[in-house]
Scaffold this motif. Structure first.
Motif, PDB file in Angstrom:
ATOM      1  N   MET C   1      76.598  97.274  64.593  1.00  0.00           N
ATOM      2  CA  MET C   1      77.324  96.506  63.480  1.00  0.00           C
ATOM      3  C   MET C   1      78.173  95.477  64.262  1.00  0.00           C
ATOM      4  O   MET C   1      78.871  95.444  65.168  1.00  0.00           O
ATOM      5  N   THR C   2      77.718  94.164  63.875  1.00  0.00           N
ATOM      6  CA  THR C   2      78.543  92.849  64.363  1.00  0.00           C
ATOM      7  C   THR C   2      79.947  93.117  63.705  1.00  0.00           C
ATOM      8  O   THR C   2      80.409  93.780  62.749  1.00  0.00           O
ATOM      9  N   ALA C   3      80.994  92.148  64.175  1.00  0.00           N
ATOM     10  CA  ALA C   3      82.277  92.261  63.833  1.00  0.00           C
ATOM     11  C   ALA C   3      82.457  91.663  62.475  1.00  0.00           C
ATOM     12  O   ALA C   3      81.542  90.430  62.007  1.00  0.00           O
ATOM     13  N   THR C   4      83.205  91.987  61.880  1.00  0.00           N
ATOM     14  CA  THR C   4      83.354  91.370  60.038  1.00  0.00           C
ATOM     15  C   THR C   4      85.123  90.966  60.090  1.00  0.00           C
ATOM     16  O   THR C   4      85.728  91.282  60.772  1.00  0.00           O
ATOM     17  N   ALA C   5      85.178  90.105  59.164  1.00  0.00           N
ATOM     18  CA  ALA C   5      86.441  89.516  58.835  1.00  0.00           C
ATOM     19  C   ALA C   5      86.662  89.975  57.263  1.00  0.00           C
ATOM     20  O   ALA C   5      85.738  90.136  56.561  1.00  0.00           O
ATOM     21  N   THR C   6      87.865  90.491  56.756  1.00  0.00           N
ATOM     22  CA  THR C   6      88.142  90.888  55.502  1.00  0.00           C
ATOM     23  C   THR C   6      89.432  90.360  54.978  1.00  0.00           C
ATOM     24  O   THR C   6      90.482  90.144  55.535  1.00  0.00           O
ATOM     25  N   LEU C   7      89.228  89.720  53.811  1.00  0.00           N
ATOM     26  CA  LEU C   7      90.370  89.181  53.037  1.00  0.00           C
ATOM     27  C   LEU C   7      90.675  89.907  51.977  1.00  0.00           C
ATOM     28  O   LEU C   7      89.991  90.560  51.265  1.00  0.00           O
ATOM     29  N   LEU C   8      92.083  90.363  52.147  1.00  0.00           N
ATOM     30  CA  LEU C   8      92.526  91.257  50.788  1.00  0.00           C
ATOM     31  C   LEU C   8      93.709  90.302  50.059  1.00  0.00           C
ATOM     32  O   LEU C   8      94.351  89.699  50.573  1.00  0.00           O
ATOM     33  N   ILE C   9      93.127  89.916  48.743  1.00  0.00           N
ATOM     34  CA  ILE C   9      94.128  88.817  48.068  1.00  0.00           C
ATOM     35  C   ILE C   9      94.229  89.448  46.754  1.00  0.00           C
ATOM     36  O   ILE C   9      93.810  90.028  46.024  1.00  0.00           O
ATOM     37  N   SER C  10      95.612  89.082  46.169  1.00  0.00           N
ATOM     38  CA  SER C  10      96.122  89.208  44.908  1.00  0.00           C
ATOM     39  C   SER C  10      96.667  87.915  44.252  1.00  0.00           C
ATOM     40  O   SER C  10      97.408  87.250  45.402  1.00  0.00           O
ATOM     41  N   CYS C  11      96.280  87.777  43.049  1.00  0.00           N
ATOM     42  CA  CYS C  11      96.854  86.418  42.538  1.00  0.00           C
ATOM     43  C   CYS C  11      96.589  86.416  41.138  1.00  0.00           C
ATOM     44  O   CYS C  11      96.049  87.271  40.572  1.00  0.00           O
ATOM     45  N   PRO C  12      97.441  85.710  40.367  1.00  0.00           N
ATOM     46  CA  PRO C  12      97.424  85.595  38.939  1.00  0.00           C
ATOM     47  C   PRO C  12      96.184  85.256  38.661  1.00  0.00           C
ATOM     48  O   PRO C  12      95.469  84.419  39.153  1.00  0.00           O
ATOM     49  N   ASP C  13      95.857  86.203  37.352  1.00  0.00           N
ATOM     50  CA  ASP C  13      94.407  86.022  36.962  1.00  0.00           C
ATOM     51  C   ASP C  13      94.178  84.714  36.269  1.00  0.00           C
ATOM     52  O   ASP C  13      94.735  84.096  35.647  1.00  0.00           O
ATOM     53  N   GLN C  14      92.728  84.261  36.598  1.00  0.00           N
ATOM     54  CA  GLN C  14      92.442  82.817  35.955  1.00  0.00           C
ATOM     55  C   GLN C  14      90.885  82.650  36.141  1.00  0.00           C
ATOM     56  O   GLN C  14      90.450  83.480  36.987  1.00  0.00           O
ATOM     57  N   ARG C  15      90.313  81.770  35.469  1.00  0.00           N
ATOM     58  CA  ARG C  15      89.005  81.541  35.495  1.00  0.00           C
ATOM     59  C   ARG C  15      88.574  81.046  37.094  1.00  0.00           C
ATOM     60  O   ARG C  15      89.230  80.255  37.621  1.00  0.00           O
ATOM     61  N   GLY C  16      87.406  81.437  37.482  1.00  0.00           N
ATOM     62  CA  GLY C  16      86.502  81.238  38.662  1.00  0.00           C
ATOM     63  C   GLY C  16      87.325  81.559  39.797  1.00  0.00           C
ATOM     64  O   GLY C  16      86.677  81.014  41.075  1.00  0.00           O
ATOM     65  N   LEU C  17      88.059  82.670  39.963  1.00  0.00           N
ATOM     66  CA  LEU C  17      88.434  83.315  41.253  1.00  0.00           C
ATOM     67  C   LEU C  17      87.262  83.570  42.076  1.00  0.00           C
ATOM     68  O   LEU C  17      87.245  83.543  43.497  1.00  0.00           O
ATOM     69  N   VAL C  18      86.410  84.674  41.273  1.00  0.00           N
ATOM     70  CA  VAL C  18      85.407  85.187  42.426  1.00  0.00           C
ATOM     71  C   VAL C  18      84.519  84.057  42.878  1.00  0.00           C
ATOM     72  O   VAL C  18      84.297  83.825  43.976  1.00  0.00           O
ATOM     73  N   ALA C  19      84.212  82.917  42.128  1.00  0.00           N
ATOM     74  CA  ALA C  19      83.428  81.977  42.440  1.00  0.00           C
ATOM     75  C   ALA C  19      84.092  81.321  43.816  1.00  0.00           C
ATOM     76  O   ALA C  19      83.575  80.802  44.644  1.00  0.00           O
ATOM     77  N   LYS C  20      85.465  80.915  43.466  1.00  0.00           N
ATOM     78  CA  LYS C  20      86.194  80.032  44.450  1.00  0.00           C
ATOM     79  C   LYS C  20      86.118  80.875  45.808  1.00  0.00           C
ATOM     80  O   LYS C  20      85.936  80.300  46.929  1.00  0.00           O
ATOM     81  N   PHE C  21      86.300  82.240  45.695  1.00  0.00           N
ATOM     82  CA  PHE C  21      86.525  82.936  47.271  1.00  0.00           C
ATOM     83  C   PHE C  21      85.046  82.957  47.657  1.00  0.00           C
ATOM     84  O   PHE C  21      85.136  83.088  48.818  1.00  0.00           O
ATOM     85  N   ALA C  22      84.141  83.379  46.850  1.00  0.00           N
ATOM     86  CA  ALA C  22      82.846  83.444  47.295  1.00  0.00           C
ATOM     87  C   ALA C  22      82.036  82.293  47.906  1.00  0.00           C
ATOM     88  O   ALA C  22      81.617  82.259  49.059  1.00  0.00           O
ATOM     89  N   ASN C  23      82.310  81.122  47.326  1.00  0.00           N
ATOM     90  CA  ASN C  23      82.170  79.827  47.909  1.00  0.00           C
ATOM     91  C   ASN C  23      82.633  79.551  49.361  1.00  0.00           C
ATOM     92  O   ASN C  23      82.014  78.943  50.112  1.00  0.00           O
ATOM     93  N   PHE C  24      83.991  79.865  49.394  1.00  0.00           N
ATOM     94  CA  PHE C  24      84.497  79.593  50.705  1.00  0.00           C
ATOM     95  C   PHE C  24      83.887  80.311  51.775  1.00  0.00           C
ATOM     96  O   PHE C  24      83.458  79.923  52.904  1.00  0.00           O
ATOM     97  N   ILE C  25      83.296  81.609  51.411  1.00  0.00           N
ATOM     98  CA  ILE C  25      82.762  82.271  52.369  1.00  0.00           C
ATOM     99  C   ILE C  25      81.283  81.690  52.548  1.00  0.00           C
ATOM    100  O   ILE C  25      80.889  81.368  54.040  1.00  0.00           O
ATOM    101  N   TYR C  26      80.561  81.641  51.764  1.00  0.00           N
ATOM    102  CA  TYR C  26      79.431  80.872  51.597  1.00  0.00           C
ATOM    103  C   TYR C  26      78.923  79.521  52.247  1.00  0.00           C
ATOM    104  O   TYR C  26      78.079  79.272  53.003  1.00  0.00           O
ATOM    105  N   ALA C  27      79.905  78.745  51.887  1.00  0.00           N
ATOM    106  CA  ALA C  27      79.939  77.277  52.394  1.00  0.00           C
ATOM    107  C   ALA C  27      80.219  77.381  53.816  1.00  0.00           C
ATOM    108  O   ALA C  27      79.623  76.299  54.486  1.00  0.00           O
ATOM    109  N   ASN C  28      80.892  78.541  54.313  1.00  0.00           N
ATOM    110  CA  ASN C  28      80.732  78.394  55.807  1.00  0.00           C
ATOM    111  C   ASN C  28      80.004  79.186  56.548  1.00  0.00           C
ATOM    112  O   ASN C  28      80.067  79.814  57.719  1.00  0.00           O
TER     113      ASN C  28
END
Lengths: 283, 283, 283, 283
Positions: C1-28
């Motif tokens: 198993m290679t090393a992983t990074a983990t983000l634990l995030i809490s923030c006020p609910d709003q549209r697009g959060l899943v997309a924004k966080f997933a895009n950050f990972i995917y774009a990189n």
């Protein structure tokens, strides 16, 4: 609670899946209310459930499928789309025991199961009286080894006629033919043992004989192989030497009611994704 | 707590058994501290456990057996007599996994198991280091299909030499021969499944493949039939699609430790009565 | 198993959060291996855990935080970033009982807990011997009402010196001061009752007096209020009238070991997100 | 199964009790079908349940009590005598929720509860319809702080009139007065929490606020102190952060039904012996 749409998706694992699916929702103005995913690394499969509010979603309902297909096809994804305000229609099949039937009806009345129950089918006339009590149509379709094929045709015809989405075998106690299952694959059964222990008939009697200290019940999708379908839910209860077969049956009834109800509930909420012989239940 | 004597009795059911056994204790000045009985009406068998304080009991220890025999014989009773201050001697048999071994040693040190553990036998040298740590003799008896009989003879000789009362297979992972079991029948095994599901090898792998939602572990007396002996204790734990085989093994370890320890404990307290393929565990 | 990074995030609910966080990972170029989210609609909070493989991720480790901050700040998100190959260092605090300590050490040795255990602190000298056995430093810091403040200063100094990330109170049996907790907030405690029942001292004794039929154990983060911190895990076991206080203590030990180990494990895997007095445990 | 008699006895511990009680049965030709005993060494109390077949028993029913009294009095024993063919009469008290009521009726119809249910009392008219459906008398006795005393008098009058042996509070949601309980002490209540956690109102709401990971339900005899009576049965179910208060209520309903039914069942089988604030449940 406004209406929601739910996608259940399974596809070969690859980079960017979460982003792609989430972007599809977000780009169309959707607000995700539940998203969960699981990767089965053993088989390289990505499985996900995404539920979002239809209010504010720009795509009209009838365009969601074609639009999503454009994303899904290149990924070789299998998927289902469900709307929360489409109320599924259940046919409950019973034999002579009433506990699972009564429990399902009670939960449906108590709004725990978001479904309609317009039809009960039985190979015995005994539970007609319960159907009457709750204003549900009851069809007595006696079945034996000789008339099985023609009676199954009759049953299939009833399912079509009543527009049934899901058959729940609530202690139906008979095996469906391979032919039936391939024609109507949405069937949940409750087996009164902790599968794969005690496949087949008389599990409580056999559990007693084996001297086990715990008994169980299993809800599973029905396949052509007896008691081999994908398991949705299981539960157990402790027994002791003081419990004879009648006690096992009595304690088992509570298990059966509970396990079957939970399985039907998660199925109706489109939380169950089947792949191979396994299920993912997105809680 | 002063020393106690315990009778475990099974005999054909008939009127007056409780009175007869209780009178035997009372007439000799004994004070009963625990008495429990069970009638298996299916086979017409009365089973009981009676424990009383030896302080104030008029009969000397060596006369209890002959005196009780005079009562038991006409009733066609089978019985065992145990004294609480006779500390049983356990041999723990292991393979390469240490969790059950460590757990049993820890509980014995913590006075949860009233026994001595003078001997560890293994078909691998790996756990010698744990034996050294706790000052327990470790005998490495490698075994394969060719040398099985002679090595079992060696094992039996060790059991005699160390004056062993009970063998605990703490993940020994090999099958004892019919011959061995008939010569030394007091053997408890831990099987890493919820028997009778997944008899035999690789139960966690097979549980994963079957897609069960609950896994279990079973402690049982060993008989010549693989995983078919009388069950003493079982326990289960819930799993989900998130658990792969490694997770099942990890969660299973906790089950195995717990279930084996409970079974050994009730056995050592003379709370287990075997009849046919079943056990009564007098709690 | 290679090393992983983990983000634990809490923030006020709003549209697009899943997309924004997933895009950050995917774009990189990241490959998500686990993602789970939960929305607490009662308080309008979105909580998520995302874990991805560092292999193939374009951003160097030291740039992940600043890059993600640019996304998080406009969303008013709180977040933590962890790397799976950074091994946390645990100090175990004990009093006189050894079962939780031994269990944690055993699990760490068995690779169930991905952490180092360089330090044991105790207000009693009794368990020094176990520390020696496993080559762990043991510091005896006797504490009473008079010397509490200075001794806590000594304890804090030890935590700094040993570079400790997490304190596990493994039956430490003393209350930490408000001052201590505010200076070192990463503390997990095991309380030997099913909280909020039996807060405070002697829970088994009080459970016995109350005549409950089930007892429990609770692992929670420590706050300044006694036994009021956010609960991570709970478990229970059935008892009966046959169990006296000593039996409750014995049965409770197994609960305590199990519950504490599970809590420490999910904490170490960065699966626990605290908000208010509650936890989300992403399984 | 022929009729049986059952003695529930508690008396100061002393030598020969098992023998004396067993001899009484045996000397009169009785065949014991169940006997269990327990000694509470902390308070020096011996508690036992003996059940024997009336067929072949020489003493006529009306002479059993005086005959046994001659034995019990010198031992300072408290005792009750019950006959299995005397069917107890239950009044179920409800408020607006129907799940416990329906469950009890269903189990009584399914012969799981050996009792008659001639009477339902409620402080709301809502469940009259269920009473009608099953042909049970329904009395609407609205109650508030002003009219409590006179309405309780009415309730007591109904219990007398219907010849009620046991009141089951099936989510009645109101507190009985000290006066009522002293006049009619045979009352079982279901409390929707794992007592002693969350005594009083809104336990699910408070369990949610506290962030517990397990919720429970408790069946107990009612005393003048709110939720403080002797506990008969408890059960729990695991919850997670995904469960909001509505989910807790839904999951709790299953617990409440199950726990209340078990408690009523063992009470009806004369398996519950109360002493002090505790119960012995002879399984």
């Amino acid at each position: 609670m406004t209406a929601t749409a739910t996608l259940l998706i399974s596809c070969p694992d690859q980079r960017g899946l979460v982003a792609k699916f989430a972007n599809f929702i977000y780009a169309n103005g959707g607000n995700i209310v539940h998203a969960d995913q699981h990767t089965d690394f053993a088989v390289g499969l990505f499985l996900t459930r995404i539920e979002w509010q239809l209010e504010g979603f720009h795509l009209p309902r009838e365009l969601i499928s074609p639009a999503f297909n454009a994303i899904a096809q290149p990924l070789d994804a299998k998927w289902e789309l469900h709307f929360s305000d489409t109320v599924p229609r259940i046919a409950i099949w019973v034999s002579r025991q009433d506990h699972c039937l009564l429990d399902l009806i009670w939960r449906q009345r108590a709004s725990e199961l978001a479904a309609e129950i317009p039809l009960i089918i039985s190979n015995h006339p005994d539970l007609q009286i319960i159907a009457n009590q709750f204003g549900i149509d009851y069809h007595y379709v006696p079945i034996n080894n000789e008339n099985k094929l023609e009676q199954e045709a009759k049953q299939l015809e009833l399912l079509r006629q009543y527009n049934i989405d899901l058959v729940v075998l609530a202690k139906y106690m008979r095996i469906l033919s391979f032919d039936f299952v391939s024609k109507f694959p949405q069937v949940i059964n409750i087996h009164h043992s902790f599968l794969p222990a005690f496949v087949g008939a008389n599990p409580y009697e056999r559990a007693y004989q084996r001297g086990v200290k715990i008994i169980g019940a299993t809800a599973h999708y029905v396949t052509a192989d007896l008691d081999q379908g994908p398991i949705i839910e299981q539960e157990v209860v402790r027994i002791s030497h003081r419990d004879d077969v009648a006690d096992l049956i009595r304690k088992g009834k509570d298990l059966e009611r509970m396990v079957l109800a939970r399985a039907v509930r998660v199925h109706l909420q489109n939380r169950v994704l089947v792949y191979g012989d396994r299920t993912v239940v997105f809680e």
